[in-house]
Motif scaffolding. Sequence first.
Motif, mmCIF file in Angstrom:
data_model
loop_
_atom_site.group_PDB
_atom_site.id
_atom_site.type_symbol
_atom_site.label_atom_id
_atom_site.label_comp_id
_atom_site.label_asym_id
_atom_site.label_seq_id
_atom_site.Cartn_x
_atom_site.Cartn_y
_atom_site.Cartn_z
ATOM 1 N N LEU A 178 2.480 15.890 2.874
ATOM 2 C CA LEU A 178 3.494 14.599 3.069
ATOM 3 C C LEU A 178 3.440 13.729 1.908
ATOM 4 N N PHE A 179 4.200 12.836 1.377
ATOM 5 C CA PHE A 179 4.289 12.202 0.174
ATOM 6 C C PHE A 179 4.621 10.694 0.422
ATOM 7 N N CYS A 180 3.704 9.787 0.207
ATOM 8 C CA CYS A 180 3.513 8.518 0.724
ATOM 9 C C CYS A 180 3.406 7.705 -0.764
ATOM 10 N N VAL A 181 4.541 6.883 -0.960
ATOM 11 C CA VAL A 181 4.586 5.987 -2.219
ATOM 12 C C VAL A 181 4.280 4.870 -1.746
ATOM 13 N N ASP A 182 3.364 3.963 -2.491
ATOM 14 C CA ASP A 182 3.274 2.278 -2.415
ATOM 15 C C ASP A 182 4.017 2.060 -3.503
ATOM 16 N N ALA A 183 5.203 1.460 -3.235
ATOM 17 C CA ALA A 183 6.177 1.105 -4.344
ATOM 18 C C ALA A 183 6.218 -0.366 -4.524
ATOM 19 N N ILE A 184 5.199 -1.202 -4.090
ATOM 20 C CA ILE A 184 5.266 -2.610 -4.398
ATOM 21 C C ILE A 184 5.431 -2.961 -5.639
ATOM 22 N N GLN A 185 4.837 -2.231 -6.580
ATOM 23 C CA GLN A 185 4.849 -2.646 -8.336
ATOM 24 C C GLN A 185 6.240 -1.977 -8.770
ATOM 25 N N THR A 186 7.230 -1.381 -7.991
ATOM 26 C CA THR A 186 8.443 -0.737 -8.533
ATOM 27 C C THR A 186 9.831 -1.519 -8.166
ATOM 28 N N ILE A 187 9.518 -1.423 -6.642
ATOM 29 C CA ILE A 187 11.119 -1.809 -6.241
ATOM 30 C C ILE A 187 11.249 -3.370 -6.352
ATOM 31 N N GLY A 188 12.812 -3.470 -7.028
ATOM 32 C CA GLY A 188 12.930 -5.110 -7.741
ATOM 33 C C GLY A 188 12.763 -5.024 -9.064
ATOM 34 N N ALA A 189 11.900 -3.983 -9.713
ATOM 35 C CA ALA A 189 11.971 -4.164 -11.044
ATOM 36 C C ALA A 189 12.722 -2.717 -11.673
ATOM 37 N N LEU A 190 12.458 -1.799 -11.285
ATOM 38 C CA LEU A 190 13.213 -0.660 -11.468
ATOM 39 C C LEU A 190 14.175 -0.111 -10.126
ATOM 40 N N GLN A 191 15.141 0.845 -10.667
ATOM 41 C CA GLN A 191 15.846 1.459 -9.601
ATOM 42 C C GLN A 191 15.071 2.390 -8.836
ATOM 43 N N PHE A 192 15.237 2.509 -7.600
ATOM 44 C CA PHE A 192 14.225 3.470 -6.863
ATOM 45 C C PHE A 192 15.150 4.338 -5.877
ATOM 46 N N ASP A 193 14.919 5.356 -5.639
ATOM 47 C CA ASP A 193 15.770 6.609 -4.646
ATOM 48 C C ASP A 193 14.752 7.250 -3.858
ATOM 49 N N VAL A 194 14.728 6.953 -2.739
ATOM 50 C CA VAL A 194 13.974 7.621 -1.873
ATOM 51 C C VAL A 194 14.154 9.005 -1.526
ATOM 52 N N GLN A 195 15.593 9.370 -1.534
ATOM 53 C CA GLN A 195 15.728 10.704 -1.686
ATOM 54 C C GLN A 195 15.579 11.590 -2.777
ATOM 55 N N PHE A 201 7.387 8.679 3.149
ATOM 56 C CA PHE A 201 7.039 7.250 3.282
ATOM 57 C C PHE A 201 6.937 6.419 1.987
ATOM 58 N N VAL A 202 7.780 5.190 2.143
ATOM 59 C CA VAL A 202 7.606 4.283 0.980
ATOM 60 C C VAL A 202 7.418 2.794 1.636
ATOM 61 N N MET A 203 6.672 2.023 0.971
ATOM 62 C CA MET A 203 6.271 0.653 1.429
ATOM 63 C C MET A 203 6.296 -0.196 0.260
ATOM 64 N N ALA A 204 6.840 -1.400 0.572
ATOM 65 C CA ALA A 204 6.719 -2.327 -0.382
ATOM 66 C C ALA A 204 7.008 -3.875 0.216
ATOM 67 N N ASP A 205 6.109 -4.697 -0.199
ATOM 68 C CA ASP A 205 6.114 -6.045 0.228
ATOM 69 C C ASP A 205 7.207 -6.735 -0.453
ATOM 70 N N GLY A 206 7.869 -7.899 -0.066
ATOM 71 C CA GLY A 206 8.839 -8.426 -1.057
ATOM 72 C C GLY A 206 8.470 -9.475 -2.065
ATOM 73 N N HIS A 207 7.185 -9.944 -2.048
ATOM 74 C CA HIS A 207 6.728 -11.038 -2.906
ATOM 75 C C HIS A 207 6.421 -10.776 -4.379
ATOM 76 N N LYS A 208 6.280 -9.546 -4.592
ATOM 77 C CA LYS A 208 6.414 -9.394 -6.026
ATOM 78 C C LYS A 208 7.795 -9.148 -6.725
ATOM 79 N N TRP A 209 8.259 -8.025 -7.180
ATOM 80 C CA TRP A 209 9.226 -7.859 -8.076
ATOM 81 C C TRP A 209 10.757 -7.996 -7.192
ATOM 82 N N MET A 210 10.497 -8.185 -5.814
ATOM 83 C CA MET A 210 11.901 -8.431 -5.169
ATOM 84 C C MET A 210 12.148 -9.983 -4.795
ATOM 85 N N LEU A 211 11.152 -10.812 -5.451
ATOM 86 C CA LEU A 211 11.376 -12.006 -5.673
ATOM 87 C C LEU A 211 11.532 -12.779 -4.151
ATOM 88 N N ALA A 212 10.818 -12.608 -3.325
ATOM 89 C CA ALA A 212 10.881 -12.991 -1.958
ATOM 90 C C ALA A 212 9.403 -13.589 -1.549
#
Length: 376
Positions: A178-195, A201-212
Motif C-alpha cells: 500500500l502507498f500512502c502519501v502525506d502531500a500537505i507540502q506539495t498539493i497547491g505548490a506543484l501539479q499532483f496526480d494521484v493516478q 491514500f493521499v492526504m493534505a490539509d488546506g492551510h499550507k500551499w492550498m492557501l485556505a
Amino acid sequence: MNLNNIIQTEFKLSKDITYLNHAAVSPWPESTSKAVIQFAEQNTVLGATHYPDWLKVEDRLRQNLATLINAKSTDDIALVKNTSEALSMVAYGIDWLPGDCIITSDEEFPSNRIVWESLQDKGVSLKQVALSKKPEDNLIAALDSKTRLLAISSTQYSSGINLDLEKLGKICKQKNILFCVDAIQTIGALQFDVQKIHADFVMADGHKWMLAPEGLAVFYCAEKTRSSLKLNEYGWHMTQDLYNFNNKSWQVAESARRFECGSPNMLGAHGLDASIQLLLNIGMDKIESLLLDNTRYLFTLLNNIPDIEVITPQEGGKYAGIVNFKHKSKDNDALFEMLWNNKIICAKRGEGIRYSAHFYTPKELLSDAVDMIKRF
Ligand SMILES: Cc1ncc(COP(=O)(O)O)c(C=O)c1O
C-alpha cells in the motif's frame, strides 16, 4: 484579468512583513476572506436557510479537489479535519497482521511517524529509512516481504526534498504494498496526480500551499482499497442514504464520504472552495512554474553567500517550495530571531531556517529576505 492583476487583487499581505512561511500556515487570498465573511454574514442574518446552496459549494469543492489531484471521481475524495486525521484513518483501517512492517523516512513530520509507531502493540513495526543522496532507491531497497505499507511525505517539511512518487508508487504496485502519501507540502505548490503515482491514500490539509483556513483537509482513498479499510467513526453522514433519517436500516456509503461521520465543516468548505477555485483558475501548471522559479531564485541568492549552506537539494525535480539553509559558523537560533525581529516570517526547522515562498511572492521580497541574512 491577467495574472499580475489577479495577484494584486488577491494577495494583500501587509507591506511591513515578508511572508516566507507557506510551508507552515499561509495567508488567505482576498476571495477566500470574502467567502468566509459572506458565509458568516449569511449565518447571522439567515441562519441555514440556504443550506442547499452550501451543499452545492461542498459538491463543487469536492469536484475541484478531484480535479486538482486528478482523482478518477469525487467518490474518491473525503473531506476530513486535517492530515493527521486522515493518516489515522489509514493506520486504524488496515487489518494489520503481527509481523507487518511499515516503511517511512527518518525525517517525517511527527504526524507521519507517531501514527505508525502507535501500531506497535499490534505487532506492526516501523522502519525509518535515511533518505540521503538516493532517497527513492533507499526506500525501495527497504521494501521486503513483510512490508504492507510505504508511508512518505511527497515533500519533506524540513529539508524540502521532493520525491519521485511515480517511481515509488510503481514499485509498491508491483510488490502489492500500500502507498500512502502525506502531500500537505506539495498539493497547491506543484501539479499532483494521484493516478500517475499509483497512490492508495493521499492526504493534505488546506492551510499550507492550498492557501485556505486550517481545519479542512482532502483525503484521497482509491476505490480499490476503500472497502478494505475498516471504519472507526460512525454517524448519519457516512451512510449511503444520508438524508433519509427514518430509514432504520443503513449501509455505509460506497464513496469516500464513508470517512465523514457527521456534519461537515461548512465554514472551512467555503474558505477552501474559494482558494481551490483561485488555484484552478490560474492553473496549477503556471503556479508550479512560478513557484519553482522563486525557489531557484532563493537558491541562487543563498548560494552567493559564502557563510550559508543550502540544505535543500537543488537538482531539478528534487525541490518544491521549501528552501532550508543554515549559517555555517554562527548560531542559527540567533539568526532566526534576527530575521523575525526584522519581520521576515519564516520557520526554524531541523538544523536550519526554512524560507517558503509561494508563486505570488515578489522576487524583490526574496532578495530583501536574503540581504537581511548578510547583515547578521
Ligand atoms: C509533512 C506534514 N505532514 C503533516 C502535517 C500536519 O498536518 P495537519 O495539522 O493537517 O495534521 C504537517 C504540518 O506542518 C506537515 O508538514
